[in-house]
Write an enzyme that holds these catalytic residues in place. Structure first.
Site, PDB file in Angstrom:
ATOM      1  N   LYS A  13      51.793  35.972  36.160  1.00  0.00           N
ATOM      2  CA  LYS A  13      52.920  35.357  36.878  1.00  0.00           C
ATOM      3  C   LYS A  13      53.284  33.997  36.287  1.00  0.00           C
ATOM      4  O   LYS A  13      54.449  33.706  36.084  1.00  0.00           O
ATOM      5  CB  LYS A  13      52.579  35.150  38.374  1.00  0.00           C
ATOM      6  CG  LYS A  13      52.370  36.434  39.151  1.00  0.00           C
ATOM      7  CD  LYS A  13      52.279  36.172  40.650  1.00  0.00           C
ATOM      8  CE  LYS A  13      51.147  35.270  41.074  1.00  0.00           C
ATOM      9  NZ  LYS A  13      49.796  35.808  40.789  1.00  0.00           N
ATOM     10  N   ARG A  88      52.918  34.827  49.833  1.00  0.00           N
ATOM     11  CA  ARG A  88      51.712  35.621  49.599  1.00  0.00           C
ATOM     12  C   ARG A  88      51.284  36.343  50.868  1.00  0.00           C
ATOM     13  O   ARG A  88      50.276  37.042  50.854  1.00  0.00           O
ATOM     14  CB  ARG A  88      50.585  34.697  49.142  1.00  0.00           C
ATOM     15  CG  ARG A  88      50.339  34.725  47.630  1.00  0.00           C
ATOM     16  CD  ARG A  88      49.272  33.686  47.323  1.00  0.00           C
ATOM     17  NE  ARG A  88      48.509  33.954  46.150  1.00  0.00           N
ATOM     18  CZ  ARG A  88      48.599  33.254  45.023  1.00  0.00           C
ATOM     19  NH1 ARG A  88      49.503  32.308  44.904  1.00  0.00           N
ATOM     20  NH2 ARG A  88      47.794  33.515  44.012  1.00  0.00           N
ATOM     21  N   ARG A 127      39.982  33.503  30.845  1.00  0.00           N
ATOM     22  CA  ARG A 127      41.009  32.465  31.005  1.00  0.00           C
ATOM     23  C   ARG A 127      40.392  31.069  30.920  1.00  0.00           C
ATOM     24  O   ARG A 127      39.353  30.781  31.497  1.00  0.00           O
ATOM     25  CB  ARG A 127      41.725  32.642  32.348  1.00  0.00           C
ATOM     26  CG  ARG A 127      42.822  31.623  32.553  1.00  0.00           C
ATOM     27  CD  ARG A 127      43.927  32.133  33.422  1.00  0.00           C
ATOM     28  NE  ARG A 127      43.557  32.195  34.827  1.00  0.00           N
ATOM     29  CZ  ARG A 127      44.437  32.512  35.790  1.00  0.00           C
ATOM     30  NH1 ARG A 127      45.687  32.798  35.478  1.00  0.00           N
ATOM     31  NH2 ARG A 127      44.039  32.551  37.043  1.00  0.00           N
ATOM     32  N   ARG A 160      38.729  27.562  35.370  1.00  0.00           N
ATOM     33  CA  ARG A 160      39.102  27.198  36.732  1.00  0.00           C
ATOM     34  C   ARG A 160      38.011  27.683  37.671  1.00  0.00           C
ATOM     35  O   ARG A 160      37.528  28.804  37.525  1.00  0.00           O
ATOM     36  CB  ARG A 160      40.424  27.891  37.093  1.00  0.00           C
ATOM     37  CG  ARG A 160      41.607  26.968  37.109  1.00  0.00           C
ATOM     38  CD  ARG A 160      42.905  27.714  37.140  1.00  0.00           C
ATOM     39  NE  ARG A 160      43.073  28.556  38.331  1.00  0.00           N
ATOM     40  CZ  ARG A 160      44.196  29.199  38.629  1.00  0.00           C
ATOM     41  NH1 ARG A 160      45.246  29.092  37.839  1.00  0.00           N
ATOM     42  NH2 ARG A 160      44.282  29.959  39.702  1.00  0.00           N
ATOM     43  N   ARG A 171      39.444  36.973  45.311  1.00  0.00           N
ATOM     44  CA  ARG A 171      40.896  36.780  45.169  1.00  0.00           C
ATOM     45  C   ARG A 171      41.623  38.115  45.097  1.00  0.00           C
ATOM     46  O   ARG A 171      42.715  38.270  45.632  1.00  0.00           O
ATOM     47  CB  ARG A 171      41.205  35.941  43.928  1.00  0.00           C
ATOM     48  CG  ARG A 171      40.742  34.502  44.063  1.00  0.00           C
ATOM     49  CD  ARG A 171      40.908  33.752  42.774  1.00  0.00           C
ATOM     50  NE  ARG A 171      42.300  33.407  42.506  1.00  0.00           N
ATOM     51  CZ  ARG A 171      42.742  32.996  41.328  1.00  0.00           C
ATOM     52  NH1 ARG A 171      41.915  32.908  40.307  1.00  0.00           N
ATOM     53  NH2 ARG A 171      44.009  32.691  41.168  1.00  0.00           N
TER      54      ARG A 171
HETATM   55  P1  AMP Z   1      47.610  30.689  41.839  1.00  0.00           P
HETATM   56  O1  AMP Z   1      47.537  29.650  40.789  1.00  0.00           O
HETATM   57  O2  AMP Z   1      49.029  31.081  42.209  1.00  0.00           O
HETATM   58  O3  AMP Z   1      46.746  31.900  41.556  1.00  0.00           O
HETATM   59  O4  AMP Z   1      47.025  30.015  43.186  1.00  0.00           O
HETATM   60  C1  AMP Z   1      45.698  29.526  43.236  1.00  0.00           C
HETATM   61  C2  AMP Z   1      45.228  29.517  44.681  1.00  0.00           C
HETATM   62  O5  AMP Z   1      46.071  28.662  45.480  1.00  0.00           O
HETATM   63  C3  AMP Z   1      45.269  30.873  45.403  1.00  0.00           C
HETATM   64  O6  AMP Z   1      44.139  31.679  45.106  1.00  0.00           O
HETATM   65  C4  AMP Z   1      45.310  30.422  46.853  1.00  0.00           C
HETATM   66  O7  AMP Z   1      44.031  30.006  47.301  1.00  0.00           O
HETATM   67  C5  AMP Z   1      46.207  29.192  46.787  1.00  0.00           C
HETATM   68  N1  AMP Z   1      47.617  29.573  46.997  1.00  0.00           N
HETATM   69  C6  AMP Z   1      48.622  29.571  46.078  1.00  0.00           C
HETATM   70  N2  AMP Z   1      49.767  29.983  46.622  1.00  0.00           N
HETATM   71  C7  AMP Z   1      49.504  30.262  47.928  1.00  0.00           C
HETATM   72  C8  AMP Z   1      50.281  30.745  49.022  1.00  0.00           C
HETATM   73  N3  AMP Z   1      51.588  31.064  48.885  1.00  0.00           N
HETATM   74  N4  AMP Z   1      49.656  30.888  50.216  1.00  0.00           N
HETATM   75  C9  AMP Z   1      48.365  30.574  50.373  1.00  0.00           C
HETATM   76  N5  AMP Z   1      47.569  30.144  49.393  1.00  0.00           N
HETATM   77  C10 AMP Z   1      48.124  29.981  48.170  1.00  0.00           C
END
Ligand code: AMP
Length: 213
Positions: A13, A88, A127, A160, A171
């Site tokens: 993404k 999400r 990653r 990360r 996740r």
């Molecule tokens: P990402 O970089 O998009 O994978 O986001 C990393 C982490 O941030 C996710 O695993 C969630 O813990 C949190 N996160 C990101 N976007 C959301 C969202 N829309 N709602 C809730 N938690 C989020």
């Protein structure tokens, strides 16, 4: 053009959001990036979000929705934007729809990037990210020029915390339980397009452009 990017963690993404943002000249809003930058600068939001993120869980809707609606109301988003990692949950999608409707606006399209779980696990174990500029690499697929060093700013790359193997599984479970139902939500609105995420970033982006028309 107001777009949403949907897909499991590690589906690509972030990479596609950057390409879409550059090509269509629309701002890229990543909730994950917003949370990480708040954690880095030690804000109250960052402190609250960290425990959820480190556990592979979602940050609660009440900490997330207003943050995105605020970002969306910025003048630079009037002409469009690409939302990466939001919504999400169904509740987030409903809050987004309600806010858009109140502004006589609407999401145009949800881009669902599909990648099987086994491939996600393999991708995330490789990653590496730059803690300084946020650039993302993969030990096999997108290696930096010098192992362990960021091409752009020469900082030492890190894994990360939420890419560690135990957290990746959590996740993925979170994705299947809480986020995947959004595919049905946007399909019912006639807005979901399915993209095969098993190709190179360039090929995936070509398919997105073709399907967006
Ligand atoms: P990402 O970089 O998009 O994978 O986001 C990393 C982490 O941030 C996710 O695993 C969630 O813990 C949190 N996160 C990101 N976007 C959301 C969202 N829309 N709602 C809730 N938690 C989020």
């Amino acid at each position: 053009m107001k777009l949403i990017l949907l897909g499991a963690p590690g589906a690509g993404k972030g990479t596609q959001a950057k390409l879409i943002s550059d090509y269509y000249a629309i701002p890229h809003i990543s909730t994950g990036d917003i949370f990480r930058s708040n954690i880095k600068s030690g804000t109250e939001l960052g402190k609250k979000a960290k425990a959820f993120i480190d556990a592979g869980a979602l940050v609660p809707d009440e900490l997330t929705v207003d943050l995105v609606l605020d970002a969306l109301s910025a003048p630079e988003c009037m002409g469009g934007c690409i939302l990466d990692g939001f919504p999400r949950t169904i509740a987030q999608a409903e809050a987004l729809d309600a806010a858009m409707k109140a502004a006589s606006d609407a999401i145009d399209c949800c881009i669902d990037i599909e990648v099987p779980d086994e491939v996600i696990i393999e991708r995330m174990s490789g990653r590496r990210v730059c803690p300084s500029c946020g650039a993302s690499y993969h030990t096999v697929n997108v290696p930096p020029k010098t192992e362990g060093i960021c091409d752009s700013c020469s900082a030492a790359l890190v894994i990360r915390k939420d890419d560690e193997p135990g957290t990746v599984k959590a996740r993925l479970d979170t994705y299947h339980e809480q986020t995947q139902p959004l595919i049905g939500y946007y399909t019912a609105q006639g807005k979901n397009i399915v993209i095969d995420g098993m190709h190179s970033p360039e090929e995936v982006f070509s398919e997105i452009k073709e399907k967006l028309g």
